[in-house]
Design a protein around this motif. Structure first.
Motif, PDB file in Angstrom:
ATOM      1  N   PHE A 126       0.826  -1.207   0.000  1.00  0.00           N
ATOM      2  CA  PHE A 126       0.000   0.000   0.000  1.00  0.00           C
ATOM      3  C   PHE A 126       0.864   1.263   0.000  1.00  0.00           C
ATOM      4  O   PHE A 126       0.452   2.299  -0.535  1.00  0.00           O
ATOM      5  CB  PHE A 126      -0.918   0.030   1.217  1.00  0.00           C
ATOM      6  CG  PHE A 126      -2.039  -0.968   1.185  1.00  0.00           C
ATOM      7  CD1 PHE A 126      -2.633  -1.360  -0.006  1.00  0.00           C
ATOM      8  CD2 PHE A 126      -2.525  -1.527   2.364  1.00  0.00           C
ATOM      9  CE1 PHE A 126      -3.675  -2.276  -0.036  1.00  0.00           C
ATOM     10  CE2 PHE A 126      -3.576  -2.441   2.351  1.00  0.00           C
ATOM     11  CZ  PHE A 126      -4.141  -2.815   1.148  1.00  0.00           C
ATOM     12  N   ASN A 127       2.029   1.183   0.623  1.00  0.00           N
ATOM     13  CA  ASN A 127       2.893   2.356   0.736  1.00  0.00           C
ATOM     14  C   ASN A 127       3.993   2.391  -0.320  1.00  0.00           C
ATOM     15  O   ASN A 127       4.936   3.178  -0.209  1.00  0.00           O
ATOM     16  CB  ASN A 127       3.508   2.416   2.136  1.00  0.00           C
ATOM     17  CG  ASN A 127       2.506   2.839   3.183  1.00  0.00           C
ATOM     18  OD1 ASN A 127       2.207   4.026   3.321  1.00  0.00           O
ATOM     19  ND2 ASN A 127       1.959   1.881   3.918  1.00  0.00           N
ATOM     20  N   SER A 128       3.860   1.556  -1.326  1.00  0.00           N
ATOM     21  CA  SER A 128       4.832   1.514  -2.413  1.00  0.00           C
ATOM     22  C   SER A 128       4.205   2.059  -3.694  1.00  0.00           C
ATOM     23  O   SER A 128       3.015   2.362  -3.738  1.00  0.00           O
ATOM     24  CB  SER A 128       5.277   0.064  -2.658  1.00  0.00           C
ATOM     25  OG  SER A 128       4.279  -0.656  -3.382  1.00  0.00           O
ATOM     26  N   THR A 129       4.996   2.139  -4.755  1.00  0.00           N
ATOM     27  CA  THR A 129       4.474   2.578  -6.043  1.00  0.00           C
ATOM     28  C   THR A 129       4.254   1.402  -6.995  1.00  0.00           C
ATOM     29  O   THR A 129       3.980   1.605  -8.175  1.00  0.00           O
ATOM     30  CB  THR A 129       5.439   3.584  -6.707  1.00  0.00           C
ATOM     31  OG1 THR A 129       6.738   2.988  -6.834  1.00  0.00           O
ATOM     32  CG2 THR A 129       5.542   4.849  -5.873  1.00  0.00           C
ATOM     33  N   LYS A 183      -3.714   4.047  -1.581  1.00  0.00           N
ATOM     34  CA  LYS A 183      -3.117   3.287  -2.679  1.00  0.00           C
ATOM     35  C   LYS A 183      -4.065   3.244  -3.879  1.00  0.00           C
ATOM     36  O   LYS A 183      -3.633   3.386  -5.030  1.00  0.00           O
ATOM     37  CB  LYS A 183      -2.800   1.864  -2.214  1.00  0.00           C
ATOM     38  CG  LYS A 183      -2.187   0.963  -3.288  1.00  0.00           C
ATOM     39  CD  LYS A 183      -0.823   1.466  -3.727  1.00  0.00           C
ATOM     40  CE  LYS A 183      -0.184   0.543  -4.735  1.00  0.00           C
ATOM     41  NZ  LYS A 183       1.118   1.066  -5.210  1.00  0.00           N
ATOM     42  N   GLY A 184      -5.348   3.056  -3.618  1.00  0.00           N
ATOM     43  CA  GLY A 184      -6.330   3.042  -4.699  1.00  0.00           C
ATOM     44  C   GLY A 184      -6.357   4.358  -5.454  1.00  0.00           C
ATOM     45  O   GLY A 184      -6.529   4.383  -6.676  1.00  0.00           O
ATOM     46  N   PHE A 185      -6.181   5.442  -4.739  1.00  0.00           N
ATOM     47  CA  PHE A 185      -6.121   6.768  -5.362  1.00  0.00           C
ATOM     48  C   PHE A 185      -4.930   6.854  -6.309  1.00  0.00           C
ATOM     49  O   PHE A 185      -5.043   7.313  -7.446  1.00  0.00           O
ATOM     50  CB  PHE A 185      -6.033   7.830  -4.260  1.00  0.00           C
ATOM     51  CG  PHE A 185      -6.109   9.240  -4.737  1.00  0.00           C
ATOM     52  CD1 PHE A 185      -7.031   9.639  -5.690  1.00  0.00           C
ATOM     53  CD2 PHE A 185      -5.258  10.197  -4.203  1.00  0.00           C
ATOM     54  CE1 PHE A 185      -7.102  10.955  -6.114  1.00  0.00           C
ATOM     55  CE2 PHE A 185      -5.327  11.519  -4.617  1.00  0.00           C
ATOM     56  CZ  PHE A 185      -6.242  11.896  -5.578  1.00  0.00           C
ATOM     57  N   GLN A 186      -3.778   6.369  -5.859  1.00  0.00           N
ATOM     58  CA  GLN A 186      -2.574   6.377  -6.699  1.00  0.00           C
ATOM     59  C   GLN A 186      -2.746   5.505  -7.938  1.00  0.00           C
ATOM     60  O   GLN A 186      -2.376   5.900  -9.047  1.00  0.00           O
ATOM     61  CB  GLN A 186      -1.373   5.910  -5.883  1.00  0.00           C
ATOM     62  CG  GLN A 186      -0.070   5.890  -6.669  1.00  0.00           C
ATOM     63  CD  GLN A 186       0.545   4.515  -6.752  1.00  0.00           C
ATOM     64  OE1 GLN A 186       0.227   3.613  -5.970  1.00  0.00           O
ATOM     65  NE2 GLN A 186       1.440   4.328  -7.704  1.00  0.00           N
ATOM     66  N   PRO A 207       5.919   7.349  -0.554  1.00  0.00           N
ATOM     67  CA  PRO A 207       6.104   7.181  -2.003  1.00  0.00           C
ATOM     68  C   PRO A 207       4.813   7.260  -2.809  1.00  0.00           C
ATOM     69  O   PRO A 207       4.838   7.697  -3.965  1.00  0.00           O
ATOM     70  CB  PRO A 207       6.737   5.783  -2.100  1.00  0.00           C
ATOM     71  CG  PRO A 207       7.461   5.600  -0.813  1.00  0.00           C
ATOM     72  CD  PRO A 207       6.588   6.273   0.207  1.00  0.00           C
ATOM     73  N   VAL A 208       3.692   6.842  -2.201  1.00  0.00           N
ATOM     74  CA  VAL A 208       2.418   6.874  -2.920  1.00  0.00           C
ATOM     75  C   VAL A 208       2.019   8.307  -3.255  1.00  0.00           C
ATOM     76  O   VAL A 208       1.674   8.631  -4.395  1.00  0.00           O
ATOM     77  CB  VAL A 208       1.315   6.175  -2.087  1.00  0.00           C
ATOM     78  CG1 VAL A 208      -0.047   6.364  -2.737  1.00  0.00           C
ATOM     79  CG2 VAL A 208       1.612   4.695  -1.935  1.00  0.00           C
TER      80      VAL A 208
END
Length: 222
Positions: A126-129, A183-186, A207-208
């Motif tokens: 979740f906190n990654s790209t 994460k869904g937003f990204q 990072p997100v």
């Protein structure tokens, strides 16, 4: 108010800016003035947390600036992901919750270890790209040799658990957590409809949000 040479350089800039400033140097007041001088532009001001959001709202009101939307990363993502899908939100899931939700095989220590890795793997994703959980090398962030050994022996079960856990949130079977909807937003690759986006305390962003911010086509100030 008399502005310094450095502040005037920021205020008069018409391009992307990175401002490196220590606490108490007048950064926030400079950004408020930056927006005040551009009343014809629609602006977004991103802040780190709810307390900073309330403080910023007061500062912009006091300065008579009304062309700025103020959000935290999560409040912005909430508007774009949670509200349209009518998701229910839960703060977090314990290892016990995950074990029960996924009806994990194995009793005692083994089942909880599987659930623990699913929890940590999901949060790391979740906190990654990365686009999908399997795209990231979760093993590399496991801090202990025993943890890596357990993961190697149960890798398929753990990855499947991560995918099912996320899918249940996506489908609304279980409540989503805050990391999920950010994460869904990204992943939706949003293009926000602003002339300029200002990101306060950018060094504290994950990072997100960095990925979302840097991909915007408008002018950016951080």
């Amino acid at each position: 108010m008399k502005w310094t040479e450095e502040q005037e350089a920021i205020l008069n800039s018409d391009g992307d800016i990175i401002v490196n400033a220590v606490a108490g140097s007048g950064k926030s007041s400079t950004l408020v003035e930056y927006c005040r001088r551009r009343p014809q532009e629609k602006m977004l001001y991103l802040v780190f947390n709810r307390s900073a959001k309330l403080d910023a709202q007061q500062k912009f009101r006091d300065a008579g600036v009304s062309n700025v939307d103020i959000h935290t990363a999560h409040s912005l993502a909430y508007r774009h992901v949670v509200i349209p899908h009518a998701y229910r939100v839960k703060n977090n899931y314990s290892v016990y919750d995950i074990k029960n939700i996924l009806n994990l095989k194995g009793t005692g220590f083994h089942g909880y270890m599987i659930a623990s890795h699913i929890s940590k793997y999901s949060e790391a994703y979740f906190n990654s790209t990365y686009f999908k959980p399997k795209d990231m090398n979760y093993r590399d962030i496991i801090p202990t040799p025993k943890g890596r050994e357990f993961f190697d022996a149960n890798k398929d079960d753990i990855l499947l658990g991560v995918e099912v856990f996320i899918e249940q949130m996506h489908e609304g079977v279980i409540d989503v957590n805050h990391s999920f909807y950010l994460k869904g937003f990204q992943l939706s690759q949003p293009q926000l409809k602003y002339d300029c986006i200002l990101y306060d305390e950018f060094q504290d962003s994950n990072p997100v949000m960095i990925d979302i911010f840097t991909k915007q086509e408008c002018r950016k100030v951080c």
